[in-house]
Scaffold this motif. Structure first.
Motif, short mmCIF file in Angstrom:
data_model
loop_
_atom_site.label_atom_id
_atom_site.label_comp_id
_atom_site.label_asym_id
_atom_site.label_seq_id
_atom_site.Cartn_x
_atom_site.Cartn_y
_atom_site.Cartn_z
N ARG A 34 0.83 -1.20 0.00
CA ARG A 34 0.00 0.00 0.00
C ARG A 34 0.87 1.25 0.00
NH1 ARG A 34 0.08 -2.57 4.78
NH2 ARG A 34 0.82 -1.44 6.62
N ASP A 35 0.26 2.35 -0.41
CA ASP A 35 0.93 3.64 -0.39
C ASP A 35 0.70 4.32 0.95
OD1 ASP A 35 1.83 3.30 -2.95
OD2 ASP A 35 0.11 4.31 -3.86
N ILE A 36 1.58 5.23 1.29
CA ILE A 36 1.43 6.02 2.50
C ILE A 36 0.19 6.90 2.36
CG2 ILE A 36 2.47 7.83 3.91
CD1 ILE A 36 3.85 5.20 4.23
N TRP A 37 -0.63 6.93 3.41
CA TRP A 37 -1.84 7.77 3.37
C TRP A 37 -1.48 9.23 3.53
CZ3 TRP A 37 -4.02 11.33 6.63
CH2 TRP A 37 -5.32 11.75 6.31
N SER A 38 -2.19 10.07 2.81
CA SER A 38 -2.08 11.51 3.01
C SER A 38 -3.45 12.12 2.73
CB SER A 38 -1.02 12.13 2.09
OG SER A 38 -1.41 12.00 0.74
N ARG A 39 -3.66 13.31 3.24
CA ARG A 39 -4.97 13.95 3.07
C ARG A 39 -5.21 14.32 1.61
NH1 ARG A 39 -6.68 19.63 4.22
NH2 ARG A 39 -8.95 19.60 4.35
N GLY A 40 -4.17 14.59 0.91
CA GLY A 40 -4.30 14.95 -0.50
C GLY A 40 -2.93 15.22 -1.09
N SER A 41 -2.88 15.26 -2.41
CA SER A 41 -1.61 15.49 -3.10
C SER A 41 -1.21 16.96 -3.01
CB SER A 41 -1.73 15.08 -4.57
OG SER A 41 -0.57 15.46 -5.28
N GLU A 42 0.09 17.20 -2.98
CA GLU A 42 0.61 18.56 -3.02
C GLU A 42 1.53 18.75 -4.22
OE1 GLU A 42 2.40 19.45 0.72
OE2 GLU A 42 0.52 19.29 1.84
N ARG A 43 1.40 17.88 -5.22
CA ARG A 43 2.27 17.95 -6.39
C ARG A 43 1.78 19.01 -7.37
NH1 ARG A 43 3.68 12.36 -8.97
NH2 ARG A 43 4.97 13.84 -10.14
N PHE A 44 2.73 19.62 -8.03
CA PHE A 44 2.41 20.63 -9.04
C PHE A 44 1.94 19.95 -10.32
CE2 PHE A 44 5.22 22.89 -6.19
CZ PHE A 44 4.68 24.16 -6.14
N HIS A 45 1.04 20.61 -11.02
CA HIS A 45 0.56 20.08 -12.30
C HIS A 45 1.60 20.39 -13.37
CE1 HIS A 45 -2.58 18.41 -14.79
NE2 HIS A 45 -2.40 19.38 -15.66
N LYS A 46 1.87 19.39 -14.24
CA LYS A 46 2.95 19.54 -15.21
C LYS A 46 2.55 19.28 -16.66
CE LYS A 46 6.53 18.18 -11.86
NZ LYS A 46 7.69 17.29 -11.60
N GLN A 47 1.35 18.74 -16.89
CA GLN A 47 0.92 18.42 -18.25
C GLN A 47 0.00 19.53 -18.77
OE1 GLN A 47 0.66 15.85 -15.78
NE2 GLN A 47 2.72 15.25 -16.43
N TRP A 48 0.46 20.19 -19.83
CA TRP A 48 -0.29 21.35 -20.33
C TRP A 48 -0.41 21.32 -21.85
CZ3 TRP A 48 -2.43 23.90 -16.46
CH2 TRP A 48 -1.79 23.94 -15.22
N LEU A 49 -1.42 22.02 -22.35
CA LEU A 49 -1.51 22.42 -23.75
C LEU A 49 -1.34 23.94 -23.78
CD1 LEU A 49 -4.48 20.18 -24.86
CD2 LEU A 49 -2.21 20.14 -25.89
N ILE A 50 -0.42 24.42 -24.61
CA ILE A 50 -0.03 25.83 -24.58
C ILE A 50 -0.27 26.46 -25.93
CG2 ILE A 50 1.94 27.39 -24.25
CD1 ILE A 50 3.11 25.21 -22.37
N ALA A 51 -0.86 27.62 -25.94
CA ALA A 51 -1.09 28.39 -27.17
C ALA A 51 -0.55 29.80 -26.97
CB ALA A 51 -2.57 28.43 -27.53
N GLY A 52 0.24 30.26 -27.89
CA GLY A 52 0.77 31.61 -27.81
C GLY A 52 1.82 31.83 -28.87
N THR A 53 2.31 33.06 -28.99
CA THR A 53 1.85 34.17 -28.14
C THR A 53 0.68 34.89 -28.79
OG1 THR A 53 3.45 35.69 -29.13
CG2 THR A 53 4.15 34.48 -27.21
N LEU A 54 -0.09 35.58 -27.92
CA LEU A 54 -1.29 36.27 -28.35
C LEU A 54 -1.20 37.75 -28.00
CD1 LEU A 54 -3.87 33.71 -26.90
CD2 LEU A 54 -2.99 33.77 -29.23
N SER A 55 -1.77 38.57 -28.83
CA SER A 55 -1.85 39.99 -28.51
C SER A 55 -2.87 40.19 -27.40
CB SER A 55 -2.25 40.79 -29.75
OG SER A 55 -3.55 40.40 -30.18
N PRO A 56 -2.78 41.31 -26.66
CA PRO A 56 -3.74 41.54 -25.56
C PRO A 56 -5.19 41.54 -26.01
CG PRO A 56 -1.87 43.03 -25.37
CD PRO A 56 -1.72 42.34 -26.69
N ASP A 57 -5.49 42.11 -27.22
CA ASP A 57 -6.89 42.16 -27.62
C ASP A 57 -7.44 40.78 -27.90
OD1 ASP A 57 -5.14 42.05 -29.82
OD2 ASP A 57 -6.73 42.71 -31.18
N VAL A 58 -6.61 39.90 -28.50
CA VAL A 58 -7.06 38.52 -28.73
C VAL A 58 -7.23 37.79 -27.40
CG1 VAL A 58 -6.43 36.28 -29.71
CG2 VAL A 58 -6.03 38.38 -31.02
N ALA A 59 -6.28 37.98 -26.48
CA ALA A 59 -6.37 37.30 -25.20
C ALA A 59 -7.59 37.74 -24.41
CB ALA A 59 -5.09 37.57 -24.39
N ASN A 60 -7.95 39.00 -24.53
CA ASN A 60 -9.09 39.51 -23.77
C ASN A 60 -10.43 39.02 -24.31
OD1 ASN A 60 -7.50 40.93 -21.96
ND2 ASN A 60 -7.45 42.77 -23.24
#
Length: 1010
Positions: A34-60
């Motif tokens: 078994r794994d060690i029990w914990s109340r919840g994960s504290e790991r950072f999220h690392k899997q992303w889909l990224i789109a850029g770069t965008l001008s401010p008007d498009v981003a808004n």
């Protein structure tokens, strides 16, 4: 009676359980492991889909309900140039700059990032966010957070937002604005409501610069109860210009009007809640950074030679790369972009003037040397502890990097201009990061580079020889296993992290790895040579810490399990840590790992050693070093023990000669040693503390395989080598074919190592060249004057209709021999001959010393004879039939039938014969059109197109590959460095049915799709 009572008791217990417990299907039973029990994960999220770069008007104008993120898809129908791209972050911080490119002007830039997070149950959770610039966050299409202002500096977990999450998948969308032109970092993790999480940064200092006043802010927030902060202004060479101590969060105002122009660092130091030191360095430049960079570039272009010149050229390349070749003072963040090479330039100039420069407390030193193998200048990075002094000896940690799939030139490698190491500063060690010749798997020239870096560090710094350690991740983990086990006498302990491979357990398949388990002794030996654990027995006196995530999809955890279980069975000092749920990523254990390493000191005089090796160069364990083997392609094994001072027991297999270099405490007082070798007693005289033991050599032969001179073919790259171009053939087609092969070899090396080869025509080679270098001779005695000159010392001959190797002749036409052999002109040097029966035969030689894409040589023979015979597509082929013949020489560099492998003549005679044109060949436009289409190679689909009369191959994740015609239906790649041969296969009607590609030591077939 006893059995009846036991059965009755078990029935009673089971009845009680049935009567008083819930049904089994309602009980959640934890697994045995078994794994060690914990109340919840504290790991950072690392899997992303990224789109850029965008001008401010498009981003808004973003509407999260209409966006459909998918890798490779256009962000918007009207913005085809902006596409979503998948990215997995190595560490907790995702920096968008390396992904989207650094800004070229001061315009505001925006990016959109999408991710999916899963929750086991619905309910409240906290989003812990880190971003310096304005940020908007949507969860499942609903805006849950927006900040329009910017922070003074970036810090992880700087904001906390409570949200409601669904059970199962939840869609995250982030809109981010860049404020720092040199970095665009962000972090996000989901934690349980109200969870107390440890902040990664103890302090987050930053600078504010105006005219001659400079403000150093020691933290984002004031905390007068915490440890104070010391701010020190340092110039080149560690010269102190100012020093102040203030409360945490207070600022320090400095008058810089009298300071000279140049690069500075502000060292901001404090102590954490556990009284451990914590340092941050802030870069700053006074004056015109663009003008200083131009002076550096001018100095790099001055006509000088050696390491110093190469060092300046590297720094100039870094400057050009960081500025996109535009030294414009208006470039956003220019001074910070090029601060590191400018400060390094100032310090190496101080070093040359013999003033305090790079070797100083907290110093960064780029160690350089000339690698004799190809004459290139190589570098490794060294980081000194903050209290470094020559007055004491320091522990040293060598850290080996992982595989970089882009295989860029050095100035674009990870962290090439990083000036500080957290590990050196917090653990008070010398921290060394070798380059290892890039993607070279730490074998051959890669291994040589690591050892040379250690040698250079010991010459330059005050190193404690008994506290030298080795670690590395991924490819660096493999390198840690390989180098520590091949040189155990150097290291006090080693720590491989998710690295290492063995054919018995691994599911990894690649171009240099057999698709099948070995079917005979030779195939076993070849696979064993490639195993990271082949020399594991040598680690008897080297403690190991092995770390691996059990969800690693790149390097199977089964490899580390296999290695550690094997060593534990032997009683070795090995500790294994398997991290549940972690994959091929930053496991965040380097500081803990270094703590473990520092607990150990080298055992410089072990009484007992073990040795196992597939080659002589790696057959050393402390004071026992193999010098000769009895048979090739057979593992060397030995166990040795000093029974009492001066008395040594040695049991061995396949060991013909060895040296004993016992420490004084194990030698005794006599000038000789008493040995019991495989049960036989003898005495050995000591010569400068070394006893050399050897069986009777073969007097009938001049050579014997020994460390550094044992083959196989790729071993020539581990020696200083020169390529010799044959020019003396009477056949112009042969001369042209030899020139092509020389260009191929040059292209391979340039693509892999970014270094031109030493190359001379045969008529230019001098006696000094023959003594200094191993010679790669392109052309036989009929085509190369040097081959002809050395021919009487080489056990081979080639004619128009046959090839002979050491007394055995093969009747062949249009074939080529390649052979490695000791040089008769110089000790520890080779001659490598490529000799063909014809110009067509010369075409079939391909430089296979190394596969540049992975950095591994896949030739296991000392010699091969090849022709143009090719098996039917997709046929099951015995590997031995691919060559006319191949083999290794025995321990005395003689060919014998036992070590010769011949292809089946009957089988090969039925194969088709590939016949390239000896003259330049131009296919008709009609024939080019027949090749157009898609080809299914199983793991990928390649598309062939015709562009302006040229056939182009399009392979996923690679640039388009132009194909050079070499004959009817025969092409080869031009852009790809290995110049792979491509043959189109036709059916009985002449229609193209597929394409066969010779690549990376194997042949793959792509069926043409309708």
């Amino acid at each position: 009676m006893h059995n009846l009572l036991a059965a009755a008791f078990l029935l009673f217990v089971s009845t009680l359980w049935s009567a008083h417990s819930a049904p089994l299907d309602a009980v959640e039973i934890e697994p045995a492991r078994r794994d060690i029990w914990s109340r919840g994960s504290e790991r950072f999220h690392k899997q992303w889909l990224i789109a850029g770069t965008l001008s401010p008007d498009v981003a808004n104008r973003i509407d999260p309900t209409t966006l459909k993120p998918a890798d490779g898809q256009a962000f918007d129908p009207d913005m085809a140039n902006v596409r979503w791209r998948a990215h997995t972050s190595w560490s907790a911080i995702t920096d968008l700059n390396p992904i989207l490119g650094a800004p070229s002007n001061g315009d505001r830039r925006n990016a959109v990032v999408a991710g999916t997070v899963s929750r086991a149950h619905a309910g409240a959770a906290d989003l812990s966010i880190g971003a310096q610039g304005p940020i908007t966050v949507w969860l499942n299409g609903k805006r849950v957070h927006e900040r329009t202002s910017s922070y003074a500096a970036f810090a992880r977990d700087s904001e906390r937002v409570t949200v409601q999450m669904r059970q199962g998948d939840n869609a995250l969308l982030l809109r981010l604005e860049q404020v720092d032109p040199n970095a665009w970092p962000f972090t996000l993790r989901i934690v349980e409501p109200g969870a107390l999480i440890e902040r990664p940064e103890v302090i987050v200092p930053y600078l504010r610069d105006s005219s001659d006043q400079l403000e150093v802010h020691t933290n984002l927030t004031v905390d007068s109860a915490a440890a104070p902060v010391e701010v020190t202004a340092l110039g080149a060479g560690g010269r102190v210009f100012a020093s102040r101590t203030v409360a945490r969060g207070a600022s320090v105002t400095l008058d810089t009007s009298t300071w000279p122009a140049g690069a500075y660092e502000f060292r901001v130091a404090t102590r954490d809640a556990w009284d451990k030191s914590y340092l941050v360095h802030l870069p700053w430049y006074k004056g015109d950074a663009a003008a200083a960079a131009q002076r550096l570039i001018d100095a790099a272009e001055a006509p000088t030679d050696g390491v110093y010149s190469a060092h300046l050229q590297l720094l100039a390349q870094i400057v050009r790369d960081r500025t996109n070749g535009q030294l414009n003072a208006a470039l956003p963040g220019l001074a910070a972009r090029i601060h590191s090479p400018l400060l390094e330039y100032e310090e190496i100039e101080l070093d040359r003037a013999q003033r305090a420069g790079s070797v100083r407390p907290g110093g960064f030193v780029r160690l350089g040397y000339v690698d004799e193998s190809d004459g290139s200048v190589q570098f490794c990075r060294a980081y000194l502890p903050p209290d470094y002094s020559d007055a004491q000896r320091w522990p040293l940690v060598l850290s080996l990097h992982g595989y970089n799939p882009e295989n860029p030139p050095l100035h674009r490698w990870w962290s090439v201009d990083q000036r500080h190491s957290d590990f050196a500063e917090r653990k008070h060690i010398i921290y060394i990061e070798p380059h290892g010749r890039g993607n070279a798997q730490y074998l051959g020239i890669g291994e040589r580079d690591v050892l040379r870096c250690l040698q250079e560090a010991k010459a330059r710094f005050a190193v404690d020889d008994d506290r030298v350690y080795l670690t590395g991740e991924s490819m660096g983990g493999h390198g840690t296993w390989a180098i520590a086990s091949r040189h155990p006498q150097l290291f006090a302990a080693a720590a491989p992290v998710f690295g290492g491979w063995d054919f018995r357990v691994s599911t990894i398949r690649g171009p240099s790895l057999s698709e099948n388990q070995p079917g005979n002794a030779r195939e076993f030996y070849i696979q064993e040579r490639r195993s990271s654990f082949a020399n594991a027995e040598n680690l008897l006196n080297v403690p190991l810490l092995v770390i691996h995530g059990d969800s690693d999809a790149t390097v199977s955890v089964e490899n580390s399990r296999h290695a550690t279980q094997m060593l534990q069975r032997w009683g070795y000092d090995v500790r294994y840590w398997e991290m549940p749920g972690w994959g091929h990523e930053d496991l965040q254990q380097r500081l803990n790992l270094i703590d473990w390493l520092l607990e150990h000191r080298r055992n410089a005089a072990p009484r007992r050693v073990r040795l196992r090796s597939t080659d002589l160069s790696g057959a050393r364990a402390h004071w026992l070093e193999a010098r000769a083997m009895e048979e090739p392609e057979r593992v060397i094994r030995a166990e040795a023990e000093v029974v009492k001072p001066g008395l040594v027991r040695i049991d061995s297999e396949n060991l013909a000669a060895f040296d004993l270099t016992l420490p004084a405490s194990l030698r005794g007082s006599a000038q000789e040693l008493e040995l019991v070798w495989n049960g036989k007693s003898q005495r050995a005289q000591l010569d400068n503390g070394v006893a050399r033991i050897v069986t009777s050599p073969n007097k009938a032969h001049e050579f014997r395989k020994r460390p550094g001179l044992e083959g196989p073919i790729p071993d020539i790259l581990s020696t200083p080598f020169m390529v010799v171009l044959g020019t003396t053939s009477r056949d112009p087609h042969m001369r042209r074919s030899i020139e092509e092969r020389a260009r191929d070899l040059q292209d391979v090396w340039l693509a892999w190592q970014y270094q031109p080869l030493r190359l001379k025509q045969d008529v230019e080679v001098t006696a000094d060249d023959e003594r200094a270098y191993s010679l790669i001779l392109l052309g036989g005695a009929d085509a190369n004057a040097v081959t002809r000159r050395l021919g009487k010392h080489l056990p081979m001959s080639v004619s128009a209709n046959s090839i002979e190797v050491d007394g055995k002749r093969w009747q062949v036409k249009d074939a080529v021999l390649q052979m490695i052999y000791p040089s008769s002109r110089a000790d520890h040097r080779y001659v490598f001959v490529v000799a063909a029966t014809s110009a067509t035969g010369m075409h079939f030689w391909k430089p296979e010393f190394v596969e540049p894409s992975i950095g591994v040589g896949f030739m296991a023979s000392d010699w091969t004879i090849r022709d143009g015979r090719r098996p039917p597509p997709e046929a099951t082929v015995n590997p031995r039939d691919r060559d006319v013949a191949s083999g290794v020489f025995d321990a005395n560099w003689r060919r014998a039938d036992r070590w010769t492998v011949e292809g089946d003549t009957a089988i090969r005679s039925a194969w088709r014969l590939r016949r390239p044109a000896v003259e330049p060949y131009t296919p008709s436009p009609e024939s080019l059109e027949t090749y157009r289409g898609e080809y299914d190679f199983g793991q990928f689909v390649a598309t062939l197109s015709v562009d302006d009369g040229e056939l182009i191959a399009h392979v996923p994740s690679q640039a388009p590959l132009p194909l050079e015609p070499k004959g009817p239906n025969l092409f080869r790649t031009l852009a790809y460095p290995t110049k792979d041969a491509i043959e189109f296969i036709m059916d009985a009607t002449g229609a193209v049915v597929g394409a066969e590609v010779d690549t990376q030591g194997r042949t793959i077939f792509g069926k043409k799709m309708k």
